[in-house]
Design a protein around this motif. Structure first.
Motif, PDB file in Angstrom:
ATOM      1  N   UNK A  16      28.307 -41.609  49.129  1.00 14.91           N
ATOM      2  CA  UNK A  16      28.738 -40.651  48.110  1.00 14.91           C
ATOM      3  C   UNK A  16      29.591 -41.315  47.041  1.00 14.91           C
ATOM      4  N   UNK A  17      30.489 -42.174  47.459  1.00 13.19           N
ATOM      5  CA  UNK A  17      31.367 -42.874  46.533  1.00 13.19           C
ATOM      6  C   UNK A  17      30.547 -43.742  45.571  1.00 13.19           C
ATOM      7  N   UNK A  39      22.604 -34.225  51.499  1.00 10.38           N
ATOM      8  CA  UNK A  39      22.639 -34.258  52.965  1.00 10.38           C
ATOM      9  C   UNK A  39      23.573 -35.324  53.517  1.00 10.38           C
ATOM     10  N   UNK A  40      24.247 -36.032  52.638  1.00 12.62           N
ATOM     11  CA  UNK A  40      25.057 -37.168  53.073  1.00 12.62           C
ATOM     12  C   UNK A  40      26.386 -36.747  53.705  1.00 12.62           C
ATOM     13  N   UNK A  65      37.427 -37.162  43.980  1.00 11.98           N
ATOM     14  CA  UNK A  65      36.494 -37.274  45.107  1.00 11.98           C
ATOM     15  C   UNK A  65      37.266 -37.576  46.388  1.00 11.98           C
ATOM     16  N   UNK A  66      38.212 -38.508  46.315  1.00 10.08           N
ATOM     17  CA  UNK A  66      39.000 -38.867  47.502  1.00 10.08           C
ATOM     18  C   UNK A  66      39.755 -37.651  48.049  1.00 10.08           C
ATOM     19  N   UNK A  69      27.339 -29.407  65.197  1.00 13.06           N
ATOM     20  CA  UNK A  69      26.798 -29.547  63.845  1.00 13.06           C
ATOM     21  C   UNK A  69      27.927 -29.783  62.852  1.00 13.06           C
ATOM     22  N   UNK A  70      27.747 -30.774  62.013  1.00 14.69           N
ATOM     23  CA  UNK A  70      28.733 -31.046  60.970  1.00 14.69           C
ATOM     24  C   UNK A  70      28.063 -30.870  59.616  1.00 14.69           C
ATOM     25  N   UNK A  71      28.684 -30.098  58.756  1.00 13.46           N
ATOM     26  CA  UNK A  71      28.156 -29.881  57.414  1.00 13.46           C
ATOM     27  C   UNK A  71      28.134 -31.185  56.636  1.00 13.46           C
ATOM     28  N   UNK A  72      27.211 -31.266  55.690  1.00 13.62           N
ATOM     29  CA  UNK A  72      27.227 -32.392  54.769  1.00 13.62           C
ATOM     30  C   UNK A  72      28.408 -32.185  53.813  1.00 13.62           C
ATOM     31  N   UNK A  73      28.793 -33.254  53.147  1.00  9.49           N
ATOM     32  CA  UNK A  73      29.889 -33.148  52.179  1.00  9.49           C
ATOM     33  C   UNK A  73      29.536 -32.133  51.092  1.00  9.49           C
TER      34      UNK A  73
END
Length: 74
Positions: free
Chosen positions: A45-46, A38-39, A62-63, A2-6
């Motif tokens: 996102x960018x 959820x992305x 953000x980067x 499982x990978x968390x969303x950003x």
């Protein structure tokens, strides 16, 4: 695995007392009702932040947060 969303990762950086740019980004994203929660897509996102992230003074923040996210998820 499982990978968390950003967004889920970004919320771990929230700290209203902190003046760090990433913490401020997290604080502001928390109040952004339309944030793509959820992305896991940098492009999605960018693009969202470029169009809707008035609270983000520069995309460099953000980067920086994205790099931290990738390091945490690897």
């Amino acid at each position: 695995m499982y990978r968390k969303s950003f967004y889920q990762y970004l919320m771990t950086e929230r700290n209203p007392e902190n003046t760090d740019e990433v913490a401020q980004f997290a604080n502001n994203a928390f109040y952004d009702q339309s944030f793509p929660k959820h992305s896991q897509s940098y492009e999605e996102l960018s693009q969202y932040l470029e169009l809707n992230g008035e609270y983000l003074p520069t995309m460099t923040i953000f980067d920086q947060a994205w790099q931290m996210y990738l390091e945490k998820m690897s």
